[in-house]
Write an enzyme that holds these catalytic residues in place. Structure first.
Site, PDB file in Angstrom:
ATOM      1  N   LEU A  35       0.813  -1.218   0.000  1.00  0.00           N
ATOM      2  CA  LEU A  35       0.000   0.000   0.000  1.00  0.00           C
ATOM      3  C   LEU A  35       0.849   1.272   0.000  1.00  0.00           C
ATOM      4  CD1 LEU A  35      -2.795  -1.044   2.545  1.00  0.00           C
ATOM      5  CD2 LEU A  35      -2.735  -1.336   0.056  1.00  0.00           C
ATOM      6  N   HIS A  36       0.343   2.257  -0.707  1.00  0.00           N
ATOM      7  CA  HIS A  36       0.972   3.575  -0.738  1.00  0.00           C
ATOM      8  C   HIS A  36      -0.131   4.631  -0.594  1.00  0.00           C
ATOM      9  CE1 HIS A  36      -0.572   3.628  -4.793  1.00  0.00           C
ATOM     10  NE2 HIS A  36       0.183   2.578  -5.146  1.00  0.00           N
ATOM     11  N   HIS A  39      -3.455   4.167  -2.537  1.00  0.00           N
ATOM     12  CA  HIS A  39      -4.426   3.252  -1.918  1.00  0.00           C
ATOM     13  C   HIS A  39      -5.086   3.918  -0.707  1.00  0.00           C
ATOM     14  CE1 HIS A  39      -1.362   0.249  -3.558  1.00  0.00           C
ATOM     15  NE2 HIS A  39      -2.470  -0.125  -4.159  1.00  0.00           N
ATOM     16  N   LYS A 156      -6.024   6.105 -11.623  1.00  0.00           N
ATOM     17  CA  LYS A 156      -4.735   5.626 -12.148  1.00  0.00           C
ATOM     18  C   LYS A 156      -4.925   4.414 -13.069  1.00  0.00           C
ATOM     19  CE  LYS A 156      -0.285   4.199 -11.818  1.00  0.00           C
ATOM     20  NZ  LYS A 156      -0.462   2.803 -12.093  1.00  0.00           N
ATOM     21  N   VAL A 183      -3.054   9.771  -7.183  1.00  0.00           N
ATOM     22  CA  VAL A 183      -2.120  10.428  -6.268  1.00  0.00           C
ATOM     23  C   VAL A 183      -0.718  10.336  -6.874  1.00  0.00           C
ATOM     24  CG1 VAL A 183      -1.119  10.415  -3.948  1.00  0.00           C
ATOM     25  CG2 VAL A 183      -3.552   9.890  -4.270  1.00  0.00           C
ATOM     26  N   LEU A 191       1.915   7.331  -8.129  1.00  0.00           N
ATOM     27  CA  LEU A 191       2.283   6.287  -7.176  1.00  0.00           C
ATOM     28  C   LEU A 191       1.825   4.934  -7.721  1.00  0.00           C
ATOM     29  CD1 LEU A 191       1.486   7.787  -3.661  1.00  0.00           C
ATOM     30  CD2 LEU A 191       3.548   7.956  -5.034  1.00  0.00           C
ATOM     31  N   SER A 192       2.682   3.934  -7.567  1.00  0.00           N
ATOM     32  CA  SER A 192       2.356   2.574  -7.999  1.00  0.00           C
ATOM     33  C   SER A 192       3.200   1.616  -7.173  1.00  0.00           C
ATOM     34  CB  SER A 192       2.709   2.410  -9.482  1.00  0.00           C
ATOM     35  OG  SER A 192       2.797   1.039  -9.811  1.00  0.00           O
TER      36      SER A 192
HETATM   37  P1  AMP Z   1      -3.619  -2.217  -6.909  1.00  0.00           P
HETATM   38  O1  AMP Z   1      -3.168  -2.585  -5.536  1.00  0.00           O
HETATM   39  O2  AMP Z   1      -2.519  -1.769  -7.817  1.00  0.00           O
HETATM   40  O3  AMP Z   1      -4.524  -3.263  -7.530  1.00  0.00           O
HETATM   41  O4  AMP Z   1      -4.538  -0.931  -6.731  1.00  0.00           O
HETATM   42  C1  AMP Z   1      -5.656  -0.955  -5.900  1.00  0.00           C
HETATM   43  C2  AMP Z   1      -6.475   0.281  -6.142  1.00  0.00           C
HETATM   44  O5  AMP Z   1      -5.694   1.438  -5.849  1.00  0.00           O
HETATM   45  C3  AMP Z   1      -6.924   0.408  -7.615  1.00  0.00           C
HETATM   46  O6  AMP Z   1      -8.262   0.871  -7.657  1.00  0.00           O
HETATM   47  C4  AMP Z   1      -5.959   1.428  -8.151  1.00  0.00           C
HETATM   48  O7  AMP Z   1      -6.470   2.159  -9.250  1.00  0.00           O
HETATM   49  C5  AMP Z   1      -5.750   2.321  -6.945  1.00  0.00           C
HETATM   50  N1  AMP Z   1      -4.500   3.074  -7.089  1.00  0.00           N
HETATM   51  C6  AMP Z   1      -3.276   2.589  -7.410  1.00  0.00           C
HETATM   52  N2  AMP Z   1      -2.385   3.591  -7.519  1.00  0.00           N
HETATM   53  C7  AMP Z   1      -3.069   4.733  -7.278  1.00  0.00           C
HETATM   54  C8  AMP Z   1      -2.700   6.124  -7.257  1.00  0.00           C
HETATM   55  N3  AMP Z   1      -1.457   6.533  -7.497  1.00  0.00           N
HETATM   56  N4  AMP Z   1      -3.667   7.023  -6.955  1.00  0.00           N
HETATM   57  C9  AMP Z   1      -4.952   6.631  -6.695  1.00  0.00           C
HETATM   58  N5  AMP Z   1      -5.346   5.342  -6.711  1.00  0.00           N
HETATM   59  C10 AMP Z   1      -4.421   4.404  -6.999  1.00  0.00           C
END
Ligand code: AMP
Length: 291
Positions: A35-36, A39, A156, A183, A191-192
């Site tokens: 998580l960042h 999330h 994102k 974000v 962020l990723s």
């Molecule tokens: P993930 O863990 O990559 O599957 O992401 C989980 C959720 O967080 C998804 O709905 C993503 O679109 C969202 N998410 C990932 N990165 C960001 C970001 N930088 N800003 C906002 N939401 C994000």
């Protein structure tokens, strides 16, 4: 306060049953962990808007291709729980974290999948065949387990929001989909969880992605309606950074995800690249020009 963690679907269902009898609206934030702040912005939105918040953490194998990074995808449950413990205010906190195993989500013998069709076949779908089948299947499973009133997703992963909305509408799933803004780091990088893979040099190269999106937005804000002009500004920035290998850099209709030749109404600029071995995506909704 460290949130409650459940790993079993049956325990989750027990909790959901009780939450429903208390008439609490349930918000769900599906994640793959690591998580960042992106999330956490979804979690905060759910805490603000819902009576109870469930966060799922599950690295979903079915949305990864055979040569993708499922095995090495970052996992840090302890760190994630600590970050979730820091969310919320005025007594509001994450109520439950659902951390199922692969066997729990995909018990032996399960064969049903969800195919959303056209919106899942372009862009990410073209480069990651089967990706959205995995996403739609796991998201519907989570919806059926948590029975959320509202589910939170990030801009994102814009195409994911289109695919999930389509599925929800087509399969009459009684959940509201909320999309929260991307974000970014102060220098623009979205962020990723995959940013962890980048070396310092690659991270610098990756900034070309958000720069390219900004360039597209600037050209559109100046009143340019010809997609080719906006695209050439965007692609020019990417081409100037040899460390970035572009898979697609497009301008699409945000509803249909089809290529646009002329900007009318809303338009989405979307980019997918490899920086070194790391695949990064980003997008921006172009501002409507004032002219
Ligand atoms: P993930 O863990 O990559 O599957 O992401 C989980 C959720 O967080 C998804 O709905 C993503 O679109 C969202 N998410 C990932 N990165 C960001 C970001 N930088 N800003 C906002 N939401 C994000």
């Amino acid at each position: 306060m460290t949130p409650n963690v459940v790993t079993r679907s049956a325990e989750l269902r027990d909790w959901v049953r009780v939450a429903r009898t208390h008439d609490r609206t349930i918000g769900l934030v599906p994640t793959m962990g690591a998580l960042h702040a992106g999330h956490l912005s979804l979690v905060e939105a759910s805490l603000r808007e819902c009576g109870a918040t469930v966060v799922s953490i599950f690295v979903n194998p079915t949305q990864f291709g055979p040569s993708e990074d499922f095995q090495r995808y970052p996992r840090d449950l302890e760190g994630d729980l600590a970050k979730l413990a820091g969310t919320g205010k005025e007594g509001k906190a994450v109520d439950l974290v659902f951390v199922p195993t692969v066997e729990e989500m995909y018990p032996e013998g399960c064969t049903t999948t969800v195919d959303v069709g056209a919106p899942a076949e372009v862009l990410e779908g073209a480069f990651r065949p089967g990706h959205f089948r995995g996403v739609a299947t796991v998201v519907l499973k989570l919806f059926n387990q948590v029975l959320p009133d509202v589910a939170y997703f990030g801009h994102k992963d814009y195409q994911q929001t289109v695919v999930v909305r389509r599925m929800v509408e087509d399969l009459c799933v009684p959940v509201e989909i909320r999309v929260c803004p991307t974000v970014r780091e102060p220098d623009g990088l979205a962020l990723s969880s995959r940013n962890k893979y980048l070396s310092a040099e690659e991270r610098r190269q990756a900034l070309a992605i958000s720069r390219a999106l900004r360039a597209a937005a600037d050209v559109a804000a100046g009143g340019e309606r010809r997609a080719e002009k906006v695209l050439s500004a965007m692609r020019g920035v990417l081409e100037a950074e040899p460390g970035v290998r572009v898979q697609y850099a497009v301008l699409v209709d945000p509803l249909t995800l089809r290529d646009m030749t002329e900007i009318r109404g809303r338009a989405l600029a979307a980019i997918a690249t490899y920086v070194g071995k790391t695949r990064l995506i980003d997008n921006i909704m172009l501002p409507r020009s004032s002219s």
